[in-house]
Design an enzyme around this catalytic site. Structure first.
Site, PDB file in Angstrom:
ATOM      1  N   LYS A   1       0.845  -1.199   0.000  1.00 38.59           N
ATOM      2  CA  LYS A   1       0.000   0.000   0.000  1.00 38.59           C
ATOM      3  C   LYS A   1       0.885   1.257   0.000  1.00 38.59           C
ATOM      4  O   LYS A   1       1.925   1.269   0.669  1.00 38.59           O
ATOM      5  CB  LYS A   1      -0.877   0.029   1.262  1.00 38.59           C
ATOM      6  CG  LYS A   1      -2.098  -0.867   1.211  1.00 38.59           C
ATOM      7  CD  LYS A   1      -2.949  -0.701   2.457  1.00 38.59           C
ATOM      8  CE  LYS A   1      -4.101  -1.687   2.471  1.00 38.59           C
ATOM      9  NZ  LYS A   1      -5.112  -1.439   1.426  1.00 38.59           N
TER      10      LYS A   1
ATOM     11  N   ARG B   1     -10.777 -11.135   1.897  1.00 37.66           N
ATOM     12  CA  ARG B   1     -11.716 -12.135   1.350  1.00 37.66           C
ATOM     13  C   ARG B   1     -11.128 -13.532   1.428  1.00 37.66           C
ATOM     14  O   ARG B   1     -11.844 -14.510   1.554  1.00 37.66           O
ATOM     15  CB  ARG B   1     -12.093 -11.730  -0.088  1.00 37.66           C
ATOM     16  CG  ARG B   1     -10.946 -11.670  -1.023  1.00 37.66           C
ATOM     17  CD  ARG B   1     -11.251 -10.872  -2.288  1.00 37.66           C
ATOM     18  NE  ARG B   1     -11.271  -9.432  -2.059  1.00 37.66           N
ATOM     19  CZ  ARG B   1     -11.555  -8.515  -2.968  1.00 37.66           C
ATOM     20  NH1 ARG B   1     -11.863  -8.900  -4.199  1.00 37.66           N
ATOM     21  NH2 ARG B   1     -11.558  -7.232  -2.670  1.00 37.66           N
TER      22      ARG B   1
HETATM   23  N1  BES Z   1      -8.138  -3.501   4.213  1.00 40.01           N
HETATM   24  C1  BES Z   1      -8.383  -3.069   2.889  1.00 40.01           C
HETATM   25  C2  BES Z   1      -9.691  -2.271   2.761  1.00 40.01           C
HETATM   26  C3  BES Z   1      -9.789  -0.977   3.530  1.00 40.01           C
HETATM   27  C4  BES Z   1      -9.634   0.234   2.867  1.00 40.01           C
HETATM   28  C5  BES Z   1     -10.112  -0.947   4.874  1.00 40.01           C
HETATM   29  C6  BES Z   1      -9.753   1.426   3.548  1.00 40.01           C
HETATM   30  C7  BES Z   1     -10.225   0.234   5.559  1.00 40.01           C
HETATM   31  C8  BES Z   1     -10.060   1.438   4.898  1.00 40.01           C
HETATM   32  C9  BES Z   1      -8.479  -4.263   1.934  1.00 40.01           C
HETATM   33  O1  BES Z   1      -7.738  -5.385   2.311  1.00 40.01           O
HETATM   34  C10 BES Z   1      -7.993  -3.815   0.595  1.00 40.01           C
HETATM   35  O2  BES Z   1      -6.888  -3.387   0.515  1.00 40.01           O
HETATM   36  N2  BES Z   1      -8.822  -3.925  -0.430  1.00 40.01           N
HETATM   37  C11 BES Z   1      -8.489  -3.518  -1.749  1.00 40.01           C
HETATM   38  C12 BES Z   1      -8.956  -4.578  -2.721  1.00 40.01           C
HETATM   39  C13 BES Z   1      -8.428  -4.430  -4.105  1.00 40.01           C
HETATM   40  C14 BES Z   1      -6.943  -4.687  -4.161  1.00 40.01           C
HETATM   41  C15 BES Z   1      -9.165  -5.415  -5.020  1.00 40.01           C
HETATM   42  C16 BES Z   1      -9.181  -2.174  -2.034  1.00 40.01           C
HETATM   43  O3  BES Z   1     -10.286  -1.984  -1.575  1.00 40.01           O
HETATM   44  O4  BES Z   1      -8.547  -1.339  -2.662  1.00 40.01           O
HETATM   45 ZN    ZN Z   2      -5.696  -5.305   1.683  1.00 41.51          ZN
END
Ligand code: BES
Ligand code: ZN
Ligand code: ZN
Length: 470
Positions: free
Chosen positions: A242, A316
């Site tokens: 990230k 997921r």
């Molecule tokens: N933990 C994150 C989602 C999240 C975002 C939680 C902001 C709290 C605040 C999750 O694991 C994630 O990174 N999801 C990605 C999925 C994508 C790579 C398909 C997303 O939502 O960008």
């Molecule tokens: Zn994530």
């Protein structure tokens, strides 16, 4: 904070709720919603708190105003307070309960890392004839669950590790004979074939855990609700790291797991006659030489295989294994999962509501009603074959990121991935990414930082009105 109930106020600092347009009139104070005014008279302090017009007043307004008022009391560094609960007799309104909820929930602070960490409010006396002492005690037990959740979410990722979540679960189980706790170690996760949970956790110095808390409060009932929480103790994104601006709050990616533990803590204390299984899939999604690879295929506990298109779509994966393991070994009649699953839900709903996805309209409706009653709101989102199709793999059965164009329906696609693992069990998925952590200022009963979202929602859903509240 000790909470008692009485018919007459005895402390010199008092919170007094005022409806707009009611007597007695107070100079320069109209009683508008959440208007606060502090008045001193010799040794006495009155914290006036507006509720707006009586005819429009709801539980939500009272709860929120009470949260604001108790924070004012804390700002004033009062250690003892009387709360004169408003009298509002209208069908469906539980003003006294809502006031106590607001007082309890609004009093939270996270002071572990402050040098001066003394909490000021020690005693609160609730002045009302509309609530029993046992009802107030039940509300205090709910508060304990919410506070545990907030504490777990607020604390460091280096402190709240998968192992620490397992220890918290064991502590909860030790409090009640009807509760049993099972923890799967990293070795057992591997041996039993939870290949997705293993993959997500394999790059971390703190190994993954599957945590199961089983509460059997009603031997006669065949109904068992499983509540399943995403417990990513830190989400670095994995090898799909990230960037700055997104990574800073990722210690909160275990808020679903924390809500499950908070709920189970309150259940252990209230001992209701229901059956509940709390499941937590705990792992640290690390960026490391041992991390799982984008492009690889991993086999889930269910046997379905998954292509990894992005290691940041890890929630997921761990949930899929937790759900399958729970279905196969515990056969719940329904499943509700809670997860900070997608950034897309924050874009869709902000912090106004959590996303609700379900394969069962009646469960969805009951959950949404529970959310409205306790002000942990849900908003139903679409879930269709389009979304399921977008998660089909090419080399494997499934993929962990949708084939839909960029920024299209990311939350529904994630929910569709989970749905591939629930078989024919009634299931609801709550995407709490936008509501678990408040990065604005405190409002009403909701503090800044961790909110504890989910605990009161699940308890309202599971217990309904059956735990002796007025
Ligand atoms: N933990 C994150 C989602 C999240 C975002 C939680 C902001 C709290 C605040 C999750 O694991 C994630 O990174 N999801 C990605 C999925 C994508 C790579 C398909 C997303 O939502 O960008
Ligand atoms: Zn994530
Ligand atoms: Zn995540």
């Amino acid at each position: 904070m000790k909470i008692t109930i009485s018919e007459q106020a005895q402390y010199s600092t008092q919170i007094v709720f005022i409806f707009e347009g009611s007597k007695p009139s107070i100079v320069d104070f109209e009683g508008k919603k959440e208007e606060i005014s502090v008045r001193y008279n010799n040794e006495n302090t009155k914290i006036y708190c507006g509720l707006g017009p009586k005819k429009n007043c709801t539980d939500e307004i009272v709860r929120s105003a009470a949260g604001v008022a108790i924070r004012k009391g804390a700002d004033l560094k009062r250690s003892e307070l009387s709360v004169i609960v408003p009298v509002l007799k209208r069908k469906g309104v539980r003003a006294a309960q809502a006031a106590v909820e607001g007082i309890l929930l609004g009093s939270y602070t996270f002071t572990k890392y402050k040098s001066d960490n003394k909490t000021s409010i020690k005693k609160v006396e609730v002045v009302t004839k509309d609530l029993s002492l046992s009802a107030v005690k039940a509300l205090a037990k709910i508060k304990e669950g919410v506070f545990l959740t907030r504490d777990l979410v607020n604390d460091n990722a280096s402190v709240i590790t998968p192992q620490k979540l397992a220890e918290e679960a064991k502590k909860i189980a030790a409090k009640n004979k009807q509760l049993s706790c099972t923890i799967l170690s990293e070795k057992e996760i591997d041996k039993k074939g939870l290949g997705l949970l293993k993959a997500v956790g394999q790059g971390a110095p703190y190994p993954p855990r599957l945590i199961i808390l089983q509460y059997k409060g009603n031997a006669k009932s065949k109904e068992t609700t499983a509540i399943v929480g995403k417990g990513i103790t830190f989400d670095s994104g994995g090898l799909n790291l990230k960037p700055s601006g997104y990574i800073e709050t990722m210690r909160t990616d275990m808020a679903g797991a924390a809500a499950v533990l908070g709920t189970m803590k309150t259940i252990a204390a209230l001992k209701p006659s229901i059956n509940v299984i709390g499941v937590v899939a705990a792992a640290y999604n690390a960026n490391d030489g041992d991390s799982y690879f984008p492009g690889d295929i991993y086999t889930s506990y269910s046997g379905k295989t998954v292509e990894i298109h992005n290691t940041d779509a890890e929630g997921r994966l761990v949930l899929a294994d937790a759900i399958s393991y729970c279905i196969k070994n515990y056969k719940p009649t329904e499943i509700v999962d809670l997860a900070t699953l997608t950034g897309a839900i924050v874009i869709a709903l902000g912090d106004m509501a959590a996303g609700l996805f379900s394969n069962n309209d009646s469960v969805a409706e009951k959950l949404a009603k529970a959310g409205d009653a306790c002000n942990e709101k849900l908003w139903r989102m679409p879930l269709s074959e389009v979304h399921s199709d977008s998660m089909k793999g090419e080399l494997a059965d499934l993929r962990n990121m949708s084939k839909l164009p960029k920024r299209h329906a990311g939350s529904s696609a994630a929910a569709a991935f989970l749905m591939a693992f629930v078989e024919d069990t009634s299931w609801a998925h709550l995407d709490i990414a936008g509501v678990a952590f408040n990065d604005r200022e405190s409002r009403g009963e909701t503090p800044k930082f961790a909110t504890g979202f989910g605990v009161r929602l699940l308890l309202t859903y599971l217990l309904g009105k059956s735990f002796g509240l007025a």
